[in-house]
Design a protein around this motif. Sequence first.
Motif, PDB file in Angstrom:
ATOM      1  N   MET A  39       0.829  -1.202   0.000  1.00 43.52           N
ATOM      2  CA  MET A  39       0.000   0.000   0.000  1.00 43.52           C
ATOM      3  C   MET A  39       0.864   1.252   0.000  1.00 43.52           C
ATOM      4  SD  MET A  39      -3.124  -0.925   2.548  1.00 43.52           S
ATOM      5  CE  MET A  39      -3.907   0.642   2.359  1.00 43.52           C
ATOM      6  N   ASN A  40       2.013   1.173   0.599  1.00 47.92           N
ATOM      7  CA  ASN A  40       2.888   2.330   0.704  1.00 47.92           C
ATOM      8  C   ASN A  40       3.619   2.626  -0.600  1.00 47.92           C
ATOM      9  OD1 ASN A  40       3.707   4.384   2.379  1.00 47.92           O
ATOM     10  ND2 ASN A  40       5.506   3.317   3.096  1.00 47.92           N
ATOM     11  N   THR A  41       3.757   1.642  -1.464  1.00 50.40           N
ATOM     12  CA  THR A  41       4.542   1.828  -2.682  1.00 50.40           C
ATOM     13  C   THR A  41       3.741   1.725  -3.973  1.00 50.40           C
ATOM     14  OG1 THR A  41       5.094  -0.527  -2.691  1.00 50.40           O
ATOM     15  CG2 THR A  41       6.644   0.943  -1.601  1.00 50.40           C
ATOM     16  N   ASN A  42       2.472   1.336  -3.922  1.00 48.32           N
ATOM     17  CA  ASN A  42       1.725   1.069  -5.142  1.00 48.32           C
ATOM     18  C   ASN A  42       0.377   1.791  -5.094  1.00 48.32           C
ATOM     19  OD1 ASN A  42       0.432  -0.029  -7.345  1.00 48.32           O
ATOM     20  ND2 ASN A  42       1.185  -2.095  -6.965  1.00 48.32           N
ATOM     21  N   ARG A  43       0.239   2.846  -5.895  1.00 40.43           N
ATOM     22  CA  ARG A  43      -0.998   3.627  -5.903  1.00 40.43           C
ATOM     23  C   ARG A  43      -2.172   2.820  -6.466  1.00 40.43           C
ATOM     24  NH1 ARG A  43      -0.175   9.190  -8.181  1.00 40.43           N
ATOM     25  NH2 ARG A  43       0.131   9.782  -6.032  1.00 40.43           N
ATOM     26  N   GLU A  44      -1.925   1.973  -7.447  1.00 37.39           N
ATOM     27  CA  GLU A  44      -3.002   1.165  -8.014  1.00 37.39           C
ATOM     28  C   GLU A  44      -3.555   0.177  -6.977  1.00 37.39           C
ATOM     29  OE1 GLU A  44      -0.103   1.651  -9.716  1.00 37.39           O
ATOM     30  OE2 GLU A  44      -0.962   3.117 -11.094  1.00 37.39           O
ATOM     31  N   PHE A  45      -2.678  -0.347  -6.147  1.00 36.39           N
ATOM     32  CA  PHE A  45      -3.140  -1.242  -5.078  1.00 36.39           C
ATOM     33  C   PHE A  45      -3.986  -0.464  -4.071  1.00 36.39           C
ATOM     34  CE2 PHE A  45      -2.491  -3.564  -1.027  1.00 36.39           C
ATOM     35  CZ  PHE A  45      -3.090  -4.760  -1.392  1.00 36.39           C
ATOM     36  N   ARG A  46      -3.583   0.778  -3.772  1.00 38.86           N
ATOM     37  CA  ARG A  46      -4.394   1.608  -2.872  1.00 38.86           C
ATOM     38  C   ARG A  46      -5.753   1.889  -3.488  1.00 38.86           C
ATOM     39  NH1 ARG A  46       0.499   4.467  -1.808  1.00 38.86           N
ATOM     40  NH2 ARG A  46      -0.111   6.168  -3.194  1.00 38.86           N
TER      41      ARG A  46
END
Length: 87
Positions: A39-46
């Motif tokens: 979540m901290n490194t991937n905007r698409e996952f967020r």
Amino acid sequence: MLPKTPKPAIWKFIKGSAKTLFVLEAVCFAASYGVYYRMNTNREFRQHIHENYPFVLDYYYKIGEIVGDSTVRQSDASYWSALKKSD
């Protein structure tokens, strides 16, 4: 010399349960760290989390605001609104 007596079965159960609990806790910690890192490194996952589990993303943002990075929520919102406008 004193005769050896067998240890009660409850101690064997407690030791086995403690080992199992320790391993389970380590696995849960590793999994939660993995999700946090992603979540901290991937905007698409967020965005995926936002669409499916918004309460989890809200907790993520709250933790980030406590730690000191309060700009993630606004940057995600502006990025996602720009994506919706372009669609």
